[in-house]
Design a protein around this motif. Structure first.
Motif, short mmCIF file in Angstrom:
data_model
loop_
_atom_site.label_atom_id
_atom_site.label_comp_id
_atom_site.label_asym_id
_atom_site.label_seq_id
_atom_site.Cartn_x
_atom_site.Cartn_y
_atom_site.Cartn_z
N GLN A 28 40.82 38.13 54.72
CA GLN A 28 39.63 37.41 54.35
C GLN A 28 38.81 36.94 55.51
N LYS A 57 42.50 37.33 43.52
CA LYS A 57 42.03 37.07 44.79
C LYS A 57 40.53 37.79 45.09
N SER A 58 39.92 37.19 46.09
CA SER A 58 38.83 37.77 46.25
C SER A 58 38.62 39.06 47.27
N GLY A 171 39.29 35.23 43.23
CA GLY A 171 38.17 35.83 42.67
C GLY A 171 38.79 36.93 41.48
#
Length: 325
Positions: A28, A57-58, A171
């Motif tokens: 990320q 998670k994003s 996310g």
């Protein structure tokens, strides 16, 4: 197709290795500078529930790469499945956590893909459109920035503790199941190493109480063991303690032992030689107890106590017990 970063998450015996989230955090971070998307792949069999944890998670997508031959880890099956998957998806960058399992199969995977692998990286730089990874050299005495000379996909492993898993952005990601091509591994897996008597994977411990020469005698290890028990943690040591046979080699921290990044790390009677520091500097909170006010360990400690550990540790243990009573 947009450039992507593919994170190869790790599970063992249907349990996620928490350092996978550290690697997602690294991806990320790189993504924010490069604009590349982030995807995750989890390899195994019957691992749908684990994929849902990763999907919190994003990231753009979580792939579940499944086959019967992947139920138990073998480097043959993992390389076979991941090679085909990576060739199909063609990511720009493939990131792995630098675990025992990854160290076993990632070099073979890089060879199968005819691509470069940069291992055990502690950071990165993105300069003038070029991605560089930082590696420690000569047991942490120097750091080198390494770039990829060949074509993508590029492969790199991330050192445990280099990034914090709790800083991976949350996310909701879609989960896609992919049937991996079956293969017949040339090896048959037997007992997992960590299941052997006394063996422990300290990289999974959230609290570690480590001892050094300042413990003086083997019988004094009981002080550290009692503190670790009170905190629900593990006991570890610097190299001299393990060389003396006071603790098994599986509990050695440092350049010739394990690399750890617990939430809380106690360094009791450890001076802080670079060979030890490179194995634990990624710990979230470091508490050092040493009678020498000039000990190098205090340079990286979040809390430093100058004093006699034989007086401080028992008192600390008792105070913690009171709070739990």
């Amino acid at each position: 197709m947009a450039d992507t970063i593919l994170v190869v998450a790790e599970q063992r015996e249907s349990k996620l290795n928490r350092v996978s989230f550290e690697t997602i955090a690294a991806a990320q971070s790189i993504s924010r500078e490069t604009g590349w998307g982030v995807e995750v792949v989890l390899t195994g069999s019957g691992i749908a529930s684990l994929a849902q944890e990763l999907a919190q998670k994003s990231v753009a997508r979580v792939y579940v790469l499944e086959a019967a031959s992947l139920a138990a880890y073998t480097s043959d099956a993992y390389v076979f499945a991941l090679k085909q998957f990576i060739q199909q998806k063609q990511p720009k960058l493939v990131l792995f956590p630098h675990t025992y399992q990854v160290r076993d199969f990632a070099p073979r995977l890089a060879l199968a893909l005819d691509r470069a692998l940069v291992s055990d990286t502690i950071g990165y730089k993105y300069e003038n459109g070029k991605l560089l990874f930082t590696r420690q050299m000569f047991q942490g005495k120097f750091a080198a920035d390494v770039s990829f000379a060949g074509d993508a996909p590029w492969l790199a492993t991330i050192q445990i503790g280099a990034f914090r898993g709790d800083q991976a952005v949350a996310g909701t990601a879609p989960v896609e199941h992919v049937a991996a091509a079956e293969t017949t591994p040339r090896v048959t897996p037997h007992e997992v190493f960590q299941e052997a008597k006394q063996a422990v994977d300290l990289s999974q411990a959230e609290v570690i109480v480590a001892v050094g020469r300042g413990i003086k005698e083997q019988k004094n290890l009981a002080l550290a063991e009692e503190l670790a028990k009170t905190l629900g943690g593990e006991v570890a040591a610097s190299r001299p303690i393990c060389d003396n046979g006071w603790l098994p080699l599986e509990r050695q921290i440092g350049s010739s032992g394990q690399t750890v990044a617990p939430k809380l790390y106690f360094a009791l009677g450890i001076s802080g030689a670079i060979q030890h520091i490179v194995g634990m500097k990624g710990s979230r909170t470091i508490v050092a107890v040493n009678k020498d006010p000039e000990a190098p360990i205090f340079e990286i400690a979040d809390v430093g106590v100058v004093g006699n550990l034989f007086e401080i540790v028992p008192a600390l243990t008792e105070e913690i017990k009171k709070t739990k009573a």
